[in-house]
Design an enzyme around this catalytic site. Structure first.
Site, PDB file in Angstrom:
ATOM      1  N   LYS A 127      16.014   8.866  -9.860  1.00  0.00           N
ATOM      2  CA  LYS A 127      16.095   9.207  -8.429  1.00  0.00           C
ATOM      3  C   LYS A 127      15.813   7.942  -7.639  1.00  0.00           C
ATOM      4  O   LYS A 127      14.891   7.197  -7.952  1.00  0.00           O
ATOM      5  CB  LYS A 127      15.040  10.275  -8.086  1.00  0.00           C
ATOM      6  CG  LYS A 127      15.163  10.787  -6.658  1.00  0.00           C
ATOM      7  CD  LYS A 127      16.192  11.881  -6.539  1.00  0.00           C
ATOM      8  CE  LYS A 127      16.604  12.164  -5.100  1.00  0.00           C
ATOM      9  NZ  LYS A 127      17.614  11.197  -4.563  1.00  0.00           N
TER      10      LYS A 127
ATOM     11  N   LYS B  41       6.553   6.081  -7.882  1.00  0.00           N
ATOM     12  CA  LYS B  41       6.457   6.996  -6.731  1.00  0.00           C
ATOM     13  C   LYS B  41       6.661   8.457  -7.163  1.00  0.00           C
ATOM     14  O   LYS B  41       5.858   9.329  -6.836  1.00  0.00           O
ATOM     15  CB  LYS B  41       7.532   6.599  -5.707  1.00  0.00           C
ATOM     16  CG  LYS B  41       7.379   7.190  -4.332  1.00  0.00           C
ATOM     17  CD  LYS B  41       8.559   6.798  -3.424  1.00  0.00           C
ATOM     18  CE  LYS B  41       8.708   5.304  -3.242  1.00  0.00           C
ATOM     19  NZ  LYS B  41       9.746   4.947  -2.234  1.00  0.00           N
TER      20      LYS B  41
ATOM     21  N   LYS C  12      17.575   2.951  -8.671  1.00  0.00           N
ATOM     22  CA  LYS C  12      17.940   2.399  -7.369  1.00  0.00           C
ATOM     23  C   LYS C  12      19.290   1.734  -7.487  1.00  0.00           C
ATOM     24  O   LYS C  12      19.670   1.272  -8.564  1.00  0.00           O
ATOM     25  CB  LYS C  12      16.908   1.349  -6.929  1.00  0.00           C
ATOM     26  CG  LYS C  12      16.872   1.100  -5.447  1.00  0.00           C
ATOM     27  CD  LYS C  12      15.999   2.129  -4.749  1.00  0.00           C
ATOM     28  CE  LYS C  12      15.808   1.844  -3.286  1.00  0.00           C
ATOM     29  NZ  LYS C  12      14.668   2.599  -2.749  1.00  0.00           N
TER      30      LYS C  12
ATOM     31  N   THR D 246      10.470  10.503   5.777  1.00  0.00           N
ATOM     32  CA  THR D 246       9.726   9.311   5.344  1.00  0.00           C
ATOM     33  C   THR D 246       8.702   8.915   6.409  1.00  0.00           C
ATOM     34  O   THR D 246       7.529   8.652   6.100  1.00  0.00           O
ATOM     35  CB  THR D 246      10.689   8.153   5.032  1.00  0.00           C
ATOM     36  OG1 THR D 246      11.725   8.635   4.184  1.00  0.00           O
ATOM     37  CG2 THR D 246       9.973   7.014   4.334  1.00  0.00           C
TER      38      THR D 246
ATOM     39  N   ASN E 266      14.703   4.726  10.957  1.00  0.00           N
ATOM     40  CA  ASN E 266      14.232   6.084  10.649  1.00  0.00           C
ATOM     41  C   ASN E 266      12.738   6.165  10.411  1.00  0.00           C
ATOM     42  O   ASN E 266      12.067   7.075  10.877  1.00  0.00           O
ATOM     43  CB  ASN E 266      14.839   6.537   9.309  1.00  0.00           C
ATOM     44  CG  ASN E 266      16.134   7.233   9.502  1.00  0.00           C
ATOM     45  OD1 ASN E 266      16.517   7.491  10.627  1.00  0.00           O
ATOM     46  ND2 ASN E 266      16.802   7.536   8.405  1.00  0.00           N
TER      47      ASN E 266
ATOM     48  N   SER F 190      13.965  14.800  -0.491  1.00  0.00           N
ATOM     49  CA  SER F 190      15.150  14.684  -1.359  1.00  0.00           C
ATOM     50  C   SER F 190      15.047  15.654  -2.540  1.00  0.00           C
ATOM     51  O   SER F 190      16.028  16.273  -2.949  1.00  0.00           O
ATOM     52  CB  SER F 190      15.281  13.259  -1.911  1.00  0.00           C
ATOM     53  OG  SER F 190      15.952  12.427  -1.003  1.00  0.00           O
TER      54      SER F 190
HETATM   55  N1  GLU Z   1      15.148   5.232  -0.499  1.00  0.00           N
HETATM   56  C1  GLU Z   1      14.023   6.115  -0.353  1.00  0.00           C
HETATM   57  C2  GLU Z   1      12.818   5.562  -1.070  1.00  0.00           C
HETATM   58  O1  GLU Z   1      12.700   4.376  -1.251  1.00  0.00           O
HETATM   59  C3  GLU Z   1      14.367   7.550  -0.739  1.00  0.00           C
HETATM   60  C4  GLU Z   1      14.839   7.771  -2.132  1.00  0.00           C
HETATM   61  C5  GLU Z   1      15.296   9.207  -2.377  1.00  0.00           C
HETATM   62  O2  GLU Z   1      15.237  10.029  -1.480  1.00  0.00           O
HETATM   63  O3  GLU Z   1      15.731   9.456  -3.500  1.00  0.00           O
HETATM   64  O4  GLU Z   1      11.909   6.276  -1.393  1.00  0.00           O
END
Ligand code: GLU
Length: 427
Positions: A80, A104, A116, A200, A231, A359
């Site tokens: 993810k 995370k 990523k 976020t 955002n 998400s």
């Molecule tokens: N890009 C965001 C992060 O760094 C969200 C990632 C997601 O929702 O999968 O946490």
């Protein structure tokens, strides 16, 4: 520093994002007992894909862009993590960002691993049609390794709901059926979740509020500096403002704005939405970009890119609390100085996890084809965030460590225990 053969691509050299991650990871080792023998798994990405993305530009020429998708770890579930479109994107950075997603998701106890993606491109230089072609070709190139049960992309710096809609459509065209769960952060009428865009920034506020209470910092009239007004930064600033804090300084790519009596955040958001930048909102109150870190405040929120709090900033910053809305904003060496100076850091892997938490809800709702109200989303998100913040806070007290190392302890225990139970194929 770590036990990786230094000649390997992922060994980490110099002052890079991946090396910063490796240094953060090393700090957890003494706390893991026998599990530390398994830590090697997290010192390298599981799978890294580099793709060439040819794009037919509007003038008929063909340009090539370099793209990436890295799956750092999938022990606890599918990969993810977001997709970044930015001119500085490179493999090292995407590897680090994917690893932070692993930590995370595990620290929040979401059933995901970490991944990523990114494309080295300045999206503001492309027309809408060019951006769509780039997004679709990138998706086609990583098509083999993504999917709702494999790896689920989402927005990050330089990408948004429209780009997620194109990614979902491209994947679906190749699959022969509509697969909404392949990406999150989609527009709400396409299987997106209510609350995702603000999640976020909301998480930054919630985690900040909880830790402020732990360290006895009163939020009423607390002075706040925010770097990044997209955002994440704008929503966090708004929530602190609405709850009585004073947002005294905001910086984005265009300008740094300082108002001692506190910025009218709703008005600045309105201005930014109309002008796409904060420059010009109040010319007389603009200060130099370097002055941002020298402002005296109780709370700093870096909510833009990585590596902005270096040793120099750490030595001079006048703050009690740093809330990492961005991924990787603090260098590992700077972290130690902040600890010595008794400045509490709520680390990215907790602080900005509201986005991936919603998400997760979006992915669950897509599978069920049943959607929750915004109220339900925020209630569930806040509950998960508050629990994670307190678990990590207590772990840090118990271990005598920073919150970052405590978050790594909580996460690594979950991941490495899961690996222990799964075993290593083929055994
Ligand atoms: N890009 C965001 C992060 O760094 C969200 C990632 C997601 O929702 O999968 O946490």
């Amino acid at each position: 520093m770590n036990s990786i053969d230094p000649s390997l691509t992922y060994a980490g050299q110099g002052n890079t994002a991946w090396n910063n991650y490796l240094k953060q990871l090393e700090k957890v080792s003494p706390f893991l007992g026998e599990l530390s023998e398994r830590l090697d798994m997290l010192r390298r990405p599981k799978r890294s894909l580099i793709v060439d993305i040819p794009v037919i530009m509007d003038d008929g020429t063909v340009r090539h862009f370099e793209g990436y998708r890295v799956q750092h770890n999938v022990t606890r579930g599918p990969g993810k993590g977001g997709v970044r479109f930015h001119p500085d994107v490179n493999l090292d950075e995407v590897m680090a960002l994917s690893a932070w997603m692993t930590i995370k998701c595990a620290a929040l106890n979401l059933p995901f691993g970490g991944a990523k993606g990114g494309v080295r491109v300045d999206p503001s230089q492309l027309s809408r049609r060019e951006l769509e072609r780039l997004t679709r070709r990138y998706t086609a190139e990583i098509n083999l390794i993504i999917g709702p049960q494999k790896d689920i992309p989402a927005p990050d710096v330089g990408t948004n709901g429209q780009i997620m809609a194109w990614m979902m459509d491209t994947f679906s065209m190749n699959a022969g059926s509509t697969v909404t769960g392949v990406v999150t952060g989609k527009p709400v009428h396409l299987g997106g979740s209510l609350g995702r865009v603000k999640a976020t920034g909301r998480g930054v506020y919630v985690s900040g509020r909880e830790v402020a209470a732990e360290i006895g910092l009163e939020l009423k009239d607390a002075r706040i500096c925010v770097q990044g007004f997209g955002n994440v930064g704008s929503e966090a600033a708004l929530l602190f403002h609405d709850n009585g804090s004073k947002v005294v300084c905001v910086q984005d790519h265009s300008a740094t704005l300082y108002q001692e009596h506190g910025i009218d955040v709703p008005k600045l958001i309105e201005y930014m939405q109309a002008n796409k930048k904060i420059q010009g909102y109040a010319f007389n109150d603009e200060i130099s970009n370097d002055a941002f870190w020298k402002v005296s405040a109780e709370i700093f929120i870096p909510a833009a890119l990585e590596g902005v709090i270096d040793v120099d900033v750490a030595q001079t910053i006048d703050a009690k609390l740093i809330l990492e809305g961005a991924n990787g904003p603090t260098d590992s060496d700077a972290d130690e100085i902040l600890t010595e100076r008794n400045i509490t850091v709520v680390p990215d892997v907790i602080c900005n996890a509201g986005g991936v938490t919603v998400s997760y809800f979006e992915w669950v709702q897509d599978f069920a084809s049943y959607f929750w109200t915004e109220e339900e989303i925020y209630q569930r998100m806040d509950a998960i965030m508050v629990k994670a913040v307190h678990d990590v806070w207590h772990k840090s007290k118990q271990a005598g460590s920073t919150m970052r190392t405590a978050a790594y302890i909580v996460a690594c225990e979950r991941i490495l225990n899961a690996r222990k139970e799964r075993g290593i194929y083929p055994g």
